[in-house]
Design a protein around this motif. Sequence first.
Motif, PDB file in Angstrom:
ATOM      1  N   ASP A  42       0.796  -1.260  -0.018  1.00  0.00           N
ATOM      2  CA  ASP A  42      -0.097   0.074  -0.041  1.00  0.00           C
ATOM      3  C   ASP A  42       1.038   1.384  -0.005  1.00  0.00           C
ATOM      4  OD1 ASP A  42      -2.082  -1.654   0.078  1.00  0.00           O
ATOM      5  OD2 ASP A  42      -2.628  -1.444   2.258  1.00  0.00           O
ATOM      6  N   ALA A  43       1.746   1.346   0.926  1.00  0.00           N
ATOM      7  CA  ALA A  43       2.587   2.463   0.918  1.00  0.00           C
ATOM      8  C   ALA A  43       3.573   2.567  -0.449  1.00  0.00           C
ATOM      9  CB  ALA A  43       3.696   2.266   2.201  1.00  0.00           C
ATOM     10  N   ALA A  44       3.931   1.694  -1.032  1.00  0.00           N
ATOM     11  CA  ALA A  44       4.806   1.774  -2.018  1.00  0.00           C
ATOM     12  C   ALA A  44       3.867   2.159  -3.123  1.00  0.00           C
ATOM     13  CB  ALA A  44       5.468   0.559  -2.470  1.00  0.00           C
ATOM     14  N   GLU A  45       2.749   1.864  -3.399  1.00  0.00           N
ATOM     15  CA  GLU A  45       1.990   2.204  -4.320  1.00  0.00           C
ATOM     16  C   GLU A  45       1.467   3.450  -4.384  1.00  0.00           C
ATOM     17  OE1 GLU A  45      -1.525  -0.469  -5.178  1.00  0.00           O
ATOM     18  OE2 GLU A  45      -2.558   1.311  -6.044  1.00  0.00           O
ATOM     19  N   ARG A  46       1.105   3.981  -3.275  1.00  0.00           N
ATOM     20  CA  ARG A  46       0.850   5.397  -2.723  1.00  0.00           C
ATOM     21  C   ARG A  46       2.007   6.315  -3.341  1.00  0.00           C
ATOM     22  NH1 ARG A  46       0.287   6.753   2.534  1.00  0.00           N
ATOM     23  NH2 ARG A  46       1.320   8.387   1.812  1.00  0.00           N
TER      24      ARG A  46
ATOM     25  N   GLY B 158      14.150  -6.825  -3.199  1.00  0.00           N
ATOM     26  CA  GLY B 158      14.852  -5.643  -3.404  1.00  0.00           C
ATOM     27  C   GLY B 158      13.668  -4.491  -3.869  1.00  0.00           C
ATOM     28  N   LYS B 159      14.156  -3.432  -4.287  1.00  0.00           N
ATOM     29  CA  LYS B 159      13.314  -2.354  -4.421  1.00  0.00           C
ATOM     30  C   LYS B 159      12.358  -2.688  -5.696  1.00  0.00           C
ATOM     31  CE  LYS B 159      13.172   2.982  -5.343  1.00  0.00           C
ATOM     32  NZ  LYS B 159      13.959   3.995  -6.002  1.00  0.00           N
ATOM     33  N   ALA B 160      13.115  -3.157  -6.917  1.00  0.00           N
ATOM     34  CA  ALA B 160      12.667  -3.632  -8.011  1.00  0.00           C
ATOM     35  C   ALA B 160      11.439  -4.504  -7.830  1.00  0.00           C
ATOM     36  CB  ALA B 160      13.573  -3.825  -9.146  1.00  0.00           C
ATOM     37  N   ALA B 161      11.684  -5.561  -6.836  1.00  0.00           N
ATOM     38  CA  ALA B 161      10.765  -6.487  -6.644  1.00  0.00           C
ATOM     39  C   ALA B 161       9.754  -6.072  -5.860  1.00  0.00           C
ATOM     40  CB  ALA B 161      11.484  -7.631  -6.023  1.00  0.00           C
ATOM     41  N   VAL B 162       9.697  -4.994  -5.006  1.00  0.00           N
ATOM     42  CA  VAL B 162       8.510  -4.307  -4.523  1.00  0.00           C
ATOM     43  C   VAL B 162       7.817  -3.670  -5.645  1.00  0.00           C
ATOM     44  CG1 VAL B 162       7.651  -2.449  -2.877  1.00  0.00           C
ATOM     45  CG2 VAL B 162       9.699  -4.041  -2.282  1.00  0.00           C
ATOM     46  N   PHE B 163       8.422  -2.946  -6.551  1.00  0.00           N
ATOM     47  CA  PHE B 163       7.776  -2.222  -7.656  1.00  0.00           C
ATOM     48  C   PHE B 163       6.995  -3.093  -8.465  1.00  0.00           C
ATOM     49  CE2 PHE B 163       7.454  -0.771 -11.911  1.00  0.00           C
ATOM     50  CZ  PHE B 163       6.824   0.361 -11.923  1.00  0.00           C
ATOM     51  N   ALA B 164       7.588  -4.408  -8.541  1.00  0.00           N
ATOM     52  CA  ALA B 164       6.914  -5.494  -9.537  1.00  0.00           C
ATOM     53  C   ALA B 164       5.724  -6.027  -8.975  1.00  0.00           C
ATOM     54  CB  ALA B 164       7.777  -6.654  -9.715  1.00  0.00           C
ATOM     55  N   ALA B 165       5.731  -6.197  -7.651  1.00  0.00           N
ATOM     56  CA  ALA B 165       4.741  -6.650  -6.821  1.00  0.00           C
ATOM     57  C   ALA B 165       3.405  -5.621  -7.030  1.00  0.00           C
ATOM     58  CB  ALA B 165       4.921  -6.739  -5.500  1.00  0.00           C
ATOM     59  N   VAL B 166       3.984  -4.409  -6.821  1.00  0.00           N
ATOM     60  CA  VAL B 166       2.888  -3.218  -6.767  1.00  0.00           C
ATOM     61  C   VAL B 166       2.254  -3.312  -8.281  1.00  0.00           C
ATOM     62  CG1 VAL B 166       2.532  -0.915  -7.002  1.00  0.00           C
ATOM     63  CG2 VAL B 166       3.810  -1.855  -4.934  1.00  0.00           C
ATOM     64  N   LEU B 167       2.903  -3.337  -9.063  1.00  0.00           N
ATOM     65  CA  LEU B 167       2.507  -3.183 -10.573  1.00  0.00           C
ATOM     66  C   LEU B 167       1.531  -4.529 -10.856  1.00  0.00           C
ATOM     67  CD1 LEU B 167       4.708  -2.410 -13.727  1.00  0.00           C
ATOM     68  CD2 LEU B 167       3.107  -4.384 -13.836  1.00  0.00           C
ATOM     69  N   ASP B 168       1.888  -5.784 -10.326  1.00  0.00           N
ATOM     70  CA  ASP B 168       0.984  -6.910 -10.536  1.00  0.00           C
ATOM     71  C   ASP B 168      -0.325  -6.507  -9.879  1.00  0.00           C
ATOM     72  OD1 ASP B 168       2.912  -8.228 -11.920  1.00  0.00           O
ATOM     73  OD2 ASP B 168       3.747  -9.340 -10.317  1.00  0.00           O
ATOM     74  N   ARG B 169      -0.397  -5.980  -8.619  1.00  0.00           N
ATOM     75  CA  ARG B 169      -1.512  -5.633  -8.085  1.00  0.00           C
ATOM     76  C   ARG B 169      -2.293  -4.547  -8.750  1.00  0.00           C
ATOM     77  NH1 ARG B 169      -2.124  -4.093  -2.040  1.00  0.00           N
ATOM     78  NH2 ARG B 169      -1.554  -1.952  -2.924  1.00  0.00           N
ATOM     79  N   VAL B 170      -1.685  -3.779  -9.268  1.00  0.00           N
ATOM     80  CA  VAL B 170      -2.437  -2.762  -9.940  1.00  0.00           C
ATOM     81  C   VAL B 170      -2.755  -3.270 -11.198  1.00  0.00           C
ATOM     82  CG1 VAL B 170      -2.203  -0.457 -11.266  1.00  0.00           C
ATOM     83  CG2 VAL B 170      -0.970  -0.838  -9.173  1.00  0.00           C
ATOM     84  N   ALA B 171      -2.069  -4.156 -12.277  1.00  0.00           N
ATOM     85  CA  ALA B 171      -2.551  -4.569 -13.328  1.00  0.00           C
ATOM     86  C   ALA B 171      -3.665  -5.532 -12.946  1.00  0.00           C
ATOM     87  CB  ALA B 171      -1.393  -5.343 -13.978  1.00  0.00           C
ATOM     88  N   ASP B 172      -3.534  -6.210 -12.134  1.00  0.00           N
ATOM     89  CA  ASP B 172      -4.878  -6.893 -11.753  1.00  0.00           C
ATOM     90  C   ASP B 172      -6.138  -6.294 -11.505  1.00  0.00           C
ATOM     91  OD1 ASP B 172      -3.350  -9.192 -11.966  1.00  0.00           O
ATOM     92  OD2 ASP B 172      -3.337  -9.709  -9.760  1.00  0.00           O
ATOM     93  N   ARG B 173      -6.224  -5.073 -10.905  1.00  0.00           N
ATOM     94  CA  ARG B 173      -7.099  -4.525 -10.786  1.00  0.00           C
ATOM     95  C   ARG B 173      -7.962  -4.097 -12.048  1.00  0.00           C
ATOM     96  NH1 ARG B 173      -4.690  -1.432  -6.319  1.00  0.00           N
ATOM     97  NH2 ARG B 173      -4.639   0.368  -7.901  1.00  0.00           N
ATOM     98  N   VAL B 174      -6.911  -3.538 -12.840  1.00  0.00           N
ATOM     99  CA  VAL B 174      -7.342  -3.161 -14.148  1.00  0.00           C
ATOM    100  C   VAL B 174      -7.880  -4.369 -15.130  1.00  0.00           C
ATOM    101  CG1 VAL B 174      -6.453  -2.337 -16.394  1.00  0.00           C
ATOM    102  CG2 VAL B 174      -5.695  -1.212 -14.276  1.00  0.00           C
ATOM    103  N   ALA B 175      -7.215  -5.261 -15.212  1.00  0.00           N
ATOM    104  CA  ALA B 175      -7.624  -6.461 -15.944  1.00  0.00           C
ATOM    105  C   ALA B 175      -9.008  -7.053 -15.269  1.00  0.00           C
ATOM    106  CB  ALA B 175      -6.663  -7.578 -15.764  1.00  0.00           C
TER     107      ALA B 175
END
Lengths: 225, 225
Positions: free
Chosen positions: A17-21, A53-70
């Motif tokens: 949540d924090a990272a996405e925001r 690492g940082k990129a992995a956090v971003f990847a997880a955030v992106l996956d969650r966002v993409a799932d919502r969109v899909a």
Amino acid sequence: MGVRDDQRERTHRALLDAAERLFARDGYGAVGLPAVVAAAGVTKGALYHQFDGKAAVFAAVLDRVADRVAGRVVAAAEAVPDPWGRLVAGCRAFLDASTEPSAARIMLVDGPAVLGWADWRERDARSSGRHLVEALEELVGCGELTPQPVGPLARLLSGAMNELAMWLAEPGTTDADRAAAGAALDRVLDGLRVRPADRPDAVRPAPLRPGEQSKGTADDPAAPR
Amino acid sequence: MGVRDDQRERTHRALLDAAERLFARDGYGAVGLPAVVAAAGVTKGALYHQFDGKAAVFAAVLDRVADRVAGRVVAAAEAVPDPWGRLVAGCRAFLDASTEPSAARIMLVDGPAVLGWADWRERDARSSGRHLVEALEELVGCGELTPQPVGPLARLLSGAMNELAMWLAEPGTTDADRAAAGAALDRVLDGLRVRPADRPDAVRPAPLRPGEQSKGTADDPAAPR
DNA sequence: CATTTCACATACTGATGGTATGTGAAAGGT
DNA sequence: ACCTTTCACATACCATCAGTATGTGAAATG
């Protein structure tokens, strides 16, 4: 599951949540891990325990966002009975969902740069992209699209919608801009459709006119500021 | 003028060359300024004397790459006499030029993330994007495209071509992929073209439902920002 | 020829991503 | 009930990076 897995999942979600925001607001590069862990109320130890690492956090955030969109794309598409309408509805839903600034910034702007284009593409192919390909395949199957490899067409349309979404996600864009983008997309899709006259014999005798769904009037998109 | 300006320009170019090579190969985030200045044979002092920072170096590199691409687009387009052929030739040239890995990575992948989408868009509007808008306006003017605001359509097509270029820039893509991408783009463009049958002479409401619009080419191509 | 300018080098700083190690409570066996 | 192990996380630390402040010597300037 004990109290342990519970806590684990709670900090996991707090981090996401924090990272996405923060990623959505400031962009990947401008967000430091100290800011993320502070916003999540944990420490770097927790972050590195759950992510690589940082990129992995971003990847997880992106996956969650993409799932919502899909999810929104699928919901909109499966409410429409005919294949062509499903495509149009799905595209429109994708545009709407991706216009949410958080989605646009994370999924469309930073995604390819942070993960690399290939990885990013692969993730898209597993969420929204898959449904686009399936919709196109179905339309080719029922003769509403001329037989052709749907892969390149899907990429083309995906890129087109992504660009429109990034535009519409920009602050200052108006509802008129949104309408104009939708109209342009409609025109392109309609141009791809096999003309009823040219169709040898389709599954149905064309009960409804080519659904021109340009909502409102496509107006001049110039945005004053 | 003097030997001073000469040296100045030499290090400027050395920095841009080194930065372009490294940014294209490893991506913006993975390239440090120490690596850039080492490859250029200068020190950080020189870099910060000539540029405002890492992002400014990247912006300068991107501008140079974009100019090269735009140059190839213009050269290809102006070799074709008829407006429609110019559009197609320009698009194809853009696709070819942007497929060069250096261009794709810097211009298309990292560009929006590093500079922000708005800034990136603006730069594009000053190079390749401008020619696309002009070509579309001309086609609307001569009746080969249905009257419509060309801004959204230009963005749509630009996004489509960018995505195709990023795909084709990926290692492992074949000439067949290149051909398929070109074919898909051709089909989309052709779908937008006003059918000769529907185009007796003047501008008519076309097969689209009324209420669309009837104005000419009035359209602000670039969102002011 | 003295002085100023300027293109650049050197030295330094704060912050960041990442790692290594410590810790205390929950899980698991006996 | 007790001891051991595991694990989720915290703390301390390190290398490196972007950016800045200052020094320097050669070219321009008068």
